[in-house]
Design an enzyme around this catalytic site. Structure first.
Site, PDB file in Angstrom:
ATOM      1  N   GLY A  55     109.490  27.602  -7.847  1.00 18.96           N
ATOM      2  CA  GLY A  55     109.588  26.143  -7.875  1.00 18.96           C
ATOM      3  C   GLY A  55     111.008  25.721  -7.546  1.00 18.96           C
ATOM      4  O   GLY A  55     111.955  26.472  -7.794  1.00 18.96           O
ATOM      5  N   GLN A  60     118.353  20.384  -7.075  1.00 20.82           N
ATOM      6  CA  GLN A  60     118.899  21.745  -7.001  1.00 20.82           C
ATOM      7  C   GLN A  60     119.522  22.063  -5.655  1.00 20.82           C
ATOM      8  O   GLN A  60     120.216  23.076  -5.521  1.00 20.82           O
ATOM      9  CB  GLN A  60     117.806  22.778  -7.306  1.00 20.82           C
ATOM     10  CG  GLN A  60     117.308  22.710  -8.741  1.00 20.82           C
ATOM     11  CD  GLN A  60     116.283  23.796  -8.999  1.00 20.82           C
ATOM     12  OE1 GLN A  60     115.103  23.587  -8.796  1.00 20.82           O
ATOM     13  NE2 GLN A  60     116.738  24.970  -9.419  1.00 20.82           N
ATOM     14  N   CYS A 100     115.624  30.033 -13.756  1.00 24.12           N
ATOM     15  CA  CYS A 100     115.878  28.891 -12.879  1.00 24.12           C
ATOM     16  C   CYS A 100     116.849  29.330 -11.792  1.00 24.12           C
ATOM     17  O   CYS A 100     117.837  30.001 -12.089  1.00 24.12           O
ATOM     18  CB  CYS A 100     116.478  27.756 -13.703  1.00 24.12           C
ATOM     19  SG  CYS A 100     116.862  26.287 -12.737  1.00 24.12           S
ATOM     20  N   LEU A 101     116.559  28.965 -10.543  1.00 31.31           N
ATOM     21  CA  LEU A 101     117.438  29.369  -9.438  1.00 31.31           C
ATOM     22  C   LEU A 101     118.850  28.813  -9.618  1.00 31.31           C
ATOM     23  O   LEU A 101     119.803  29.382  -9.093  1.00 31.31           O
ATOM     24  CB  LEU A 101     116.854  28.915  -8.092  1.00 31.31           C
ATOM     25  CG  LEU A 101     115.537  29.587  -7.678  1.00 31.31           C
ATOM     26  CD1 LEU A 101     115.092  29.081  -6.314  1.00 31.31           C
ATOM     27  CD2 LEU A 101     115.672  31.106  -7.664  1.00 31.31           C
ATOM     28  N   HIS A 142     108.830  22.248 -15.780  1.00 29.61           N
ATOM     29  CA  HIS A 142     110.212  22.691 -15.544  1.00 29.61           C
ATOM     30  C   HIS A 142     110.823  21.896 -14.383  1.00 29.61           C
ATOM     31  O   HIS A 142     111.952  21.415 -14.471  1.00 29.61           O
ATOM     32  CB  HIS A 142     110.200  24.198 -15.241  1.00 29.61           C
ATOM     33  CG  HIS A 142     111.522  24.793 -14.870  1.00 29.61           C
ATOM     34  ND1 HIS A 142     112.125  25.801 -15.605  1.00 29.61           N
ATOM     35  CD2 HIS A 142     112.364  24.546 -13.826  1.00 29.61           C
ATOM     36  CE1 HIS A 142     113.278  26.124 -15.031  1.00 29.61           C
ATOM     37  NE2 HIS A 142     113.442  25.380 -13.946  1.00 29.61           N
ATOM     38  N   GLU A 143     110.051  21.743 -13.296  1.00 23.21           N
ATOM     39  CA  GLU A 143     110.580  21.054 -12.107  1.00 23.21           C
ATOM     40  C   GLU A 143     110.719  19.550 -12.345  1.00 23.21           C
ATOM     41  O   GLU A 143     111.673  18.929 -11.879  1.00 23.21           O
ATOM     42  CB  GLU A 143     109.696  21.324 -10.888  1.00 23.21           C
ATOM     43  CG  GLU A 143     109.580  22.810 -10.497  1.00 23.21           C
ATOM     44  CD  GLU A 143     110.904  23.524 -10.374  1.00 23.21           C
ATOM     45  OE1 GLU A 143     111.918  22.883 -10.033  1.00 23.21           O
ATOM     46  OE2 GLU A 143     110.949  24.741 -10.641  1.00 23.21           O
ATOM     47  N   HIS A 146     113.882  18.792 -14.004  1.00 20.18           N
ATOM     48  CA  HIS A 146     115.026  18.727 -13.086  1.00 20.18           C
ATOM     49  C   HIS A 146     115.221  17.311 -12.553  1.00 20.18           C
ATOM     50  O   HIS A 146     116.349  16.865 -12.353  1.00 20.18           O
ATOM     51  CB  HIS A 146     114.817  19.660 -11.885  1.00 20.18           C
ATOM     52  CG  HIS A 146     115.238  21.082 -12.126  1.00 20.18           C
ATOM     53  ND1 HIS A 146     116.527  21.446 -12.434  1.00 20.18           N
ATOM     54  CD2 HIS A 146     114.539  22.238 -12.071  1.00 20.18           C
ATOM     55  CE1 HIS A 146     116.604  22.766 -12.562  1.00 20.18           C
ATOM     56  NE2 HIS A 146     115.393  23.275 -12.359  1.00 20.18           N
TER      57      HIS A 146
HETATM   58 NI    NI Z   1     114.903  25.274 -12.421  1.00 19.67          NI
END
Ligand code: NI
Length: 181
Positions: A55, A60, A100-101, A142-143, A146
């Site tokens: 995701g 991000q 998380c990236l 989660h997304e 963000h």
């Molecule tokens: Ni994340």
């Protein structure tokens, strides 16, 4: 017109504690949907897949817009795009280990509802409603976090936070030195 950078190449993965990750993102008006948002979604999918993510949210890559891409298999062909996602109708509770990236090297368990309903637009501006359960529910929550400037480390227990403390400190150090501070 939305203020998109001229070149998608400028939009690379941002890491904690980059302040852009804390900005609430803006909705994308229906009238703005078109080839440039489609290219942006495609770019986001490429970055997600290249980094082995499942995701990615636009903040991000430094863009405070409400667009999210998800691929539960991590494969490009399974990627879905959610424009202006809203989540509701939360049910149950589960605890899943997340990463998380934007927070490399950190994994921790997060308690979230086990199911929810997602209302979003596709790239053609069609509104659709879908039920998300298990991993899909975790990822969309989660997304969507963000988009509101929330990171999964905001939702972990104090014990987990303590376990991640060193890595978080290191990320803060790396960010500061990248800023030339
Ligand atoms: Ni994340």
């Amino acid at each position: 017109m939305l203020d998109l950078p001229i070149s998608l190449d400028e939009m690379q993965l941002r890491y904690y504690p980059d302040p852009v990750l804390r900005h609430p993102a803006e909705s994308i008006p229906l009238t703005e949907l078109g080839p440039h948002i489609a290219s942006l979604a495609d770019w986001m999918i490429d970055i997600m897949v290249q980094n082995s993510g499942i995701g990615l949210a636009a903040p991000q890559i430094g863009l405070p817009l409400r667009i999210v891409v998800i691929s539960l298999t991590g494969k490009k062909q399974d990627a879905e795009v959610f424009v202006n996602p809203e989540i509701s109708n939360f049910q149950g509770m589960s605890e899943v280990e997340e990463g998380c990236l934007s927070l490399p090297g950190i994994r921790a368990k997060v308690r979230r509802p086990a199911a929810c309903t997602v209302t979003a637009m596709d790239l053609d501006g069609n509104t659709y409603v879908t039920d998300a359960v298990d991993l899909a529910a975790t990822v969309i929550q989660h997304e969507t976090d963000h988009l509101n400037g929330t990171l999964f480390i905001d939702r972990i227990s104090s014990v987990s936070r303590l376990a991640c403390r060193k890595t978080i400190k290191q990320l803060e150090k790396d960010f500061s030195s990248g800023q030339g501070q």
